[in-house]
Scaffold this motif. Structure first.
Motif, PDB file in Angstrom:
ATOM      1  N   ARG B 233      46.193  26.591  37.999  1.00  0.00           N
ATOM      2  CA  ARG B 233      47.498  27.624  38.271  1.00  0.00           C
ATOM      3  C   ARG B 233      48.140  29.223  38.227  1.00  0.00           C
ATOM      4  O   ARG B 233      48.286  30.222  38.447  1.00  0.00           O
ATOM      5  CB  ARG B 233      48.964  26.784  38.638  1.00  0.00           C
ATOM      6  N   ASN B 234      48.156  28.569  36.573  1.00  0.00           N
ATOM      7  CA  ASN B 234      48.170  29.517  35.505  1.00  0.00           C
ATOM      8  C   ASN B 234      47.661  30.795  35.424  1.00  0.00           C
ATOM      9  O   ASN B 234      48.144  32.150  34.989  1.00  0.00           O
ATOM     10  CB  ASN B 234      48.934  29.372  34.693  1.00  0.00           C
ATOM     11  N   PHE B 235      46.293  31.012  35.771  1.00  0.00           N
ATOM     12  CA  PHE B 235      45.243  31.602  35.371  1.00  0.00           C
ATOM     13  C   PHE B 235      45.509  32.980  36.835  1.00  0.00           C
ATOM     14  O   PHE B 235      45.338  33.676  36.183  1.00  0.00           O
ATOM     15  CB  PHE B 235      44.212  30.917  35.442  1.00  0.00           C
ATOM     16  N   LYS B 236      45.912  31.275  37.261  1.00  0.00           N
ATOM     17  CA  LYS B 236      45.575  32.909  39.089  1.00  0.00           C
ATOM     18  C   LYS B 236      46.925  33.662  38.707  1.00  0.00           C
ATOM     19  O   LYS B 236      46.564  34.543  38.934  1.00  0.00           O
ATOM     20  CB  LYS B 236      45.880  31.530  40.326  1.00  0.00           C
ATOM     21  N   LYS B 237      47.766  33.045  38.189  1.00  0.00           N
ATOM     22  CA  LYS B 237      48.948  33.719  38.152  1.00  0.00           C
ATOM     23  C   LYS B 237      48.596  35.065  37.296  1.00  0.00           C
ATOM     24  O   LYS B 237      49.047  36.552  36.506  1.00  0.00           O
ATOM     25  CB  LYS B 237      50.306  33.335  37.590  1.00  0.00           C
ATOM     26  N   LYS B 238      48.250  34.561  36.421  1.00  0.00           N
ATOM     27  CA  LYS B 238      47.183  35.642  34.742  1.00  0.00           C
ATOM     28  C   LYS B 238      46.841  36.585  35.882  1.00  0.00           C
ATOM     29  O   LYS B 238      46.966  38.518  35.205  1.00  0.00           O
ATOM     30  CB  LYS B 238      47.091  34.872  33.564  1.00  0.00           C
ATOM     31  N   TYR B 239      46.241  36.263  36.218  1.00  0.00           N
ATOM     32  CA  TYR B 239      45.141  37.949  36.872  1.00  0.00           C
ATOM     33  C   TYR B 239      45.463  38.388  38.018  1.00  0.00           C
ATOM     34  O   TYR B 239      45.150  39.185  37.969  1.00  0.00           O
ATOM     35  CB  TYR B 239      43.121  36.584  37.417  1.00  0.00           C
ATOM     36  N   GLU B 240      47.198  37.591  38.559  1.00  0.00           N
ATOM     37  CA  GLU B 240      47.205  38.385  39.622  1.00  0.00           C
ATOM     38  C   GLU B 240      47.740  39.499  38.776  1.00  0.00           C
ATOM     39  O   GLU B 240      47.917  40.795  39.198  1.00  0.00           O
ATOM     40  CB  GLU B 240      48.016  37.785  40.062  1.00  0.00           C
ATOM     41  N   GLN B 241      48.948  39.119  37.139  1.00  0.00           N
ATOM     42  CA  GLN B 241      49.338  40.404  36.971  1.00  0.00           C
ATOM     43  C   GLN B 241      48.474  41.780  36.146  1.00  0.00           C
ATOM     44  O   GLN B 241      48.609  42.718  36.402  1.00  0.00           O
ATOM     45  CB  GLN B 241      49.999  38.971  35.581  1.00  0.00           C
ATOM     46  N   MET B 242      47.056  40.805  35.668  1.00  0.00           N
ATOM     47  CA  MET B 242      46.039  42.124  35.548  1.00  0.00           C
ATOM     48  C   MET B 242      46.113  43.233  36.351  1.00  0.00           C
ATOM     49  O   MET B 242      45.938  44.118  36.990  1.00  0.00           O
ATOM     50  CB  MET B 242      45.143  41.163  35.364  1.00  0.00           C
ATOM     51  N   THR B 243      45.672  42.392  37.202  1.00  0.00           N
ATOM     52  CA  THR B 243      45.557  42.780  38.856  1.00  0.00           C
ATOM     53  C   THR B 243      46.693  44.035  39.659  1.00  0.00           C
ATOM     54  O   THR B 243      46.626  44.972  39.861  1.00  0.00           O
ATOM     55  CB  THR B 243      45.355  41.958  40.005  1.00  0.00           C
ATOM     56  N   GLU B 244      47.694  43.852  39.405  1.00  0.00           N
ATOM     57  CA  GLU B 244      48.501  44.349  39.360  1.00  0.00           C
ATOM     58  C   GLU B 244      49.423  45.447  38.313  1.00  0.00           C
ATOM     59  O   GLU B 244      49.449  47.003  38.797  1.00  0.00           O
ATOM     60  CB  GLU B 244      50.402  43.767  39.711  1.00  0.00           C
ATOM     61  N   ASN B 245      48.980  45.500  37.091  1.00  0.00           N
ATOM     62  CA  ASN B 245      49.359  46.095  35.473  1.00  0.00           C
ATOM     63  C   ASN B 245      47.892  46.889  35.146  1.00  0.00           C
ATOM     64  O   ASN B 245      48.437  47.906  34.535  1.00  0.00           O
ATOM     65  CB  ASN B 245      50.023  45.592  34.883  1.00  0.00           C
ATOM     66  N   GLU B 246      46.743  46.439  35.695  1.00  0.00           N
ATOM     67  CA  GLU B 246      45.284  46.537  34.437  1.00  0.00           C
ATOM     68  C   GLU B 246      45.242  47.687  35.743  1.00  0.00           C
ATOM     69  O   GLU B 246      43.717  48.598  35.248  1.00  0.00           O
ATOM     70  CB  GLU B 246      45.293  45.938  34.114  1.00  0.00           C
ATOM     71  N   GLN B 247      45.109  48.622  36.912  1.00  0.00           N
ATOM     72  CA  GLN B 247      44.274  49.520  36.796  1.00  0.00           C
ATOM     73  C   GLN B 247      44.085  50.472  36.610  1.00  0.00           C
ATOM     74  O   GLN B 247      45.207  51.483  36.565  1.00  0.00           O
ATOM     75  CB  GLN B 247      44.563  48.839  39.087  1.00  0.00           C
ATOM     76  N   ARG B 248      43.494  50.735  36.436  1.00  0.00           N
ATOM     77  CA  ARG B 248      42.948  52.145  35.730  1.00  0.00           C
ATOM     78  C   ARG B 248      41.491  52.998  36.122  1.00  0.00           C
ATOM     79  O   ARG B 248      40.506  52.805  37.046  1.00  0.00           O
ATOM     80  CB  ARG B 248      42.169  52.041  34.100  1.00  0.00           C
ATOM     81  N   HIS B 249      41.714  54.280  36.369  1.00  0.00           N
ATOM     82  CA  HIS B 249      40.588  55.206  36.777  1.00  0.00           C
ATOM     83  C   HIS B 249      41.384  56.954  36.693  1.00  0.00           C
ATOM     84  O   HIS B 249      41.889  57.127  36.485  1.00  0.00           O
ATOM     85  CB  HIS B 249      40.811  55.010  38.758  1.00  0.00           C
ATOM     86  N   GLU B 250      39.756  56.972  37.493  1.00  0.00           N
ATOM     87  CA  GLU B 250      39.893  58.930  37.331  1.00  0.00           C
ATOM     88  C   GLU B 250      39.992  59.116  38.545  1.00  0.00           C
ATOM     89  O   GLU B 250      38.618  59.154  39.146  1.00  0.00           O
ATOM     90  CB  GLU B 250      38.696  59.524  35.793  1.00  0.00           C
ATOM     91  N   ALA B 251      40.233  60.753  38.840  1.00  0.00           N
ATOM     92  CA  ALA B 251      39.707  60.979  40.153  1.00  0.00           C
ATOM     93  C   ALA B 251      39.637  62.892  39.853  1.00  0.00           C
ATOM     94  O   ALA B 251      41.073  63.144  38.532  1.00  0.00           O
ATOM     95  CB  ALA B 251      41.016  60.724  41.483  1.00  0.00           C
ATOM     96  N   LEU B 252      38.710  62.688  40.126  1.00  0.00           N
ATOM     97  CA  LEU B 252      38.315  64.663  40.279  1.00  0.00           C
ATOM     98  C   LEU B 252      37.614  65.426  41.597  1.00  0.00           C
ATOM     99  O   LEU B 252      37.580  64.335  42.196  1.00  0.00           O
ATOM    100  CB  LEU B 252      37.223  64.781  39.448  1.00  0.00           C
ATOM    101  N   TYR B 253      39.188  66.063  41.766  1.00  0.00           N
ATOM    102  CA  TYR B 253      38.516  67.138  42.944  1.00  0.00           C
ATOM    103  C   TYR B 253      38.897  66.252  44.168  1.00  0.00           C
ATOM    104  O   TYR B 253      38.324  66.800  45.520  1.00  0.00           O
ATOM    105  CB  TYR B 253      37.598  67.673  43.147  1.00  0.00           C
ATOM    106  N   ALA B 254      39.772  65.243  44.189  1.00  0.00           N
ATOM    107  CA  ALA B 254      39.601  64.759  44.744  1.00  0.00           C
ATOM    108  C   ALA B 254      40.793  64.262  45.986  1.00  0.00           C
ATOM    109  O   ALA B 254      40.654  63.694  47.266  1.00  0.00           O
ATOM    110  CB  ALA B 254      39.739  62.813  44.442  1.00  0.00           C
TER     111      ALA B 254
END
Lengths: 187, 366
Positions: B233-254
């Motif tokens: 249950r706790n791991f799931k919570k942690k992975y959800e936090q990662m998904t919420e806070n740690e998305q990184r990307h670069e968009a070029l001419y997009a």
């Protein structure tokens, strides 16, 4: 601007050092640069080559199939890579005595007797630096000053006493190509 | 003699660095004190770099007798509260699967680098992005997840490795850097001045002698069924936090582009040339690069679909791995096709350009 340079020769001729030095010189010019060594299961005493891409824009692929400039340190590299030079490109060969060339459209062919000049300097090891002089003169992208700055970066500290000798060899190379006696256009 | 003269504009801190070395320097700057691992091409320059650099900063480099023992030594250093790292390529990374899931279960912060090469099996040392699935979907057994970062330049290999140590401590979780042979072998200018020398933060849970305090325990398995359910249950919570806070990307001419080429790592670099050429010829195409491979930056991708992108060309140096995450992210809202070759073939800008033109004209593959 975009220079796509392939430097090719035998292992032991200092091919990788040439590529790294050119790349360092480009940094001093404030340009973007990538260096990519020939990569794969290599053999001692075999061929060596590296790709240097220099641009004033962000560089895409560090791996290239076609080049604007081939710096060939031996005949085998001329034979193997002439077909990879883009139309309008230039091939610099380090020996005046090219027996043959595979031809190609719109290619500029420049000979620089690097081995001979280095032998005259009583130091065959600097043949690559003589060729380097010819290369930067033809490219007109990296200045002598920038290249010299690069020498202190790519040579290990205990070889820094050889910087003046290397610089002298680069200048000899620039002068040799400047004379232009060996340059000819091929159609 | 006329030699071209120019001002010397180079920044003093810019150094020509191999991608693998940039990872090493990023780790050193982040306060990594321990490196354990077993040699494998194409990550050996990182190995050599750590062997040379770590003793200079008071750290320890140790060549373990196998990848298995390497990752378990990492467990020990992490449990002692030290910043630590190991690295390998596909065949060795597979061997670390058991260690990775154990690290994740015990919530041990560590950085694991995978410089991928061509597979499957032992494969060859040529460059490929064959380990995307291995890195992002596990590699070890059980319901665990590692953060995965996918750099695309020497500068980014340096910066993201540094960042990885922060993330590992923040989430008490292993973080994977997914590189490849091209990125590892190439040299590029790296500015090292931007990042401060860091040290591992104080951790209350470390086991380094209890003194007069209560006994501390790091468990790799629970004692009861109920406890394991609670952990999950706790791991799931942690992975959800990662998904919420740690998305990184670069968009070029997009912005407003009809088509997006989606690529990470070295494939992004190659595709950049293709997209620039296609745009010069009037094709409405941009580039989307996931920097975090887990969590996948799906929010940004979805936003670009709302702004008009309807075709996604996923370019990878494999037979089609990340394309699965793209399909999941867009959930049928765009046409998604894959272009890539596995086994160590280096994609060319020309063939990706051809693919862009074909997709632009015809829609689905003909």
């Amino acid at each position: 601007m975009l220079d796509e340079i392939l430097i090719a020769g035998f292992g032991g001729q200092g091919i990788m050092l040439m590529g790294k030095l050119l790349a360092c010189g480009a940094i001093y010019e404030g340009l973007e640069v990538t260096f990519y060594p020939s990569y794969g299961p290599e053999m001692r005493g075999g061929t060596a080559n590296c790709t240097v891409v220099i641009s004033d824009n962000r560089i895409g692929s560090p791996v290239r199939k076609f080049f604007t400039c081939l710096m060939a340190m031996n005949q085998a590299s001329v034979d193997r890579f002439t077909g990879s030079v883009k139309p309008g490109g230039v091939i610099i060969h380090n020996d005046a005595a090219i027996g043959s060339h595979p031809g190609g459209e719109d290619l500029r062919f420049i000979n620089i007797p690097a081995n001979q000049i280095a032998t005259d300097m009583e130091n065959i090891q600097v043949a690559n630096m003589v060729a380097m002089g010819g290369l930067i003169h033809v490219l007109n992208t990296v200045s002598l000053d920038s290249l010299t700055n690069g020498l202190a970066r790519v040579l290990p500290k205990h070889r820094h006493n050889l910087i003046p000798l290397n610089e002298k060899a680069v200048i000899k190379g620039i002068e040799a190509v400047e004379k232009g006696s060996d340059s000819r256009e091929l159609r | 003699m006329t030699v071209k003269k120019k001002d010397n504009r180079a920044l003093p801190g810019k150094t020509l660095m191999r991608g693998n070395e940039a990872v090493g320097e990023g780790a050193i700057r982040a306060g990594c004190q321990f490196f354990f691992g077993y040699p494998i091409t194409p990550q050996n320059e990182l190995f050599e770099y750590m062997a040379r650099r770590l003793p200079e900063v008071g750290g320890t480099f140790l060549q373990s007798e196998s990848e298995l023992s390497g990752i378990n030594m990492v467990f020990g250093a992490a449990a002692g509260g030290r910043r630590c790292m190991t690295s390998s390529s596909g065949p060795g990374f597979t061997l670390m699967g058991e260690g990775l899931t154990t690290l994740a279960t015990a919530q041990m912060p560590a950085v694991v680098v995978c410089v991928s090469r061509a597979g499957p099996g032992l494969g060859r040392i040529s460059s490929a992005q064959s380990d995307y699935r291995l890195a992002t979907k596990g590699g070890g057994h059980g319901d665990y997840q590692c953060l995965v970062l996918g750099p695309a330049s020497a500068q980014e290999l340096y910066e993201l490795t540094y960042k990885a140590f922060d993330l590992a401590d923040r989430y008490r979780n292993p973080v994977i850097i997914l590189s490849d042979a091209i990125l590892g072998q190439m040299m590029e200018p790296v500015t090292t001045d931007g990042l401060k020398w860091a040290e591992a933060p104080e951790k209350t849970w470390v086991v380094r002698g209890k003194g007069n305090n209560p006994r501390k325990v790091i468990k790799v398995a629970p004692h009861t069924d109920q406890e394991l359910i609670e952990w999950n249950r706790n791991f799931k919570k942690k992975y959800e936090q990662m998904t919420e806070n740690e998305q990184r990307h670069e968009a070029l001419y997009a912005d407003g582009a009809n088509m997006l080429v989606v690529a990470f790592g070295s494939s992004f670099r190659i595709a950049l040339d293709s997209v620039v050429r296609a745009r010069d010829e009037g094709v409405s195409v941009g580039l989307f690069r996931p920097i975090s491979l887990y969590p996948y930056p799906e929010e940004a991708l979805k936003r670009l679909l709302q702004e008009g992108a309807s075709k996604l060309l996923v370019v990878e140096a494999n037979n089609g791995q990340m394309v699965e995450d793209v399909r999941l992210a867009v959930c049928g809202a765009a046409e998604v096709i894959h272009y890539g070759v596995g086994g160590g073939y280096v994609l060319t800008p020309d063939e990706i350009y051809d693919e862009i033109i074909r997709f632009d004209r015809n829609g689905r593959h003909q």
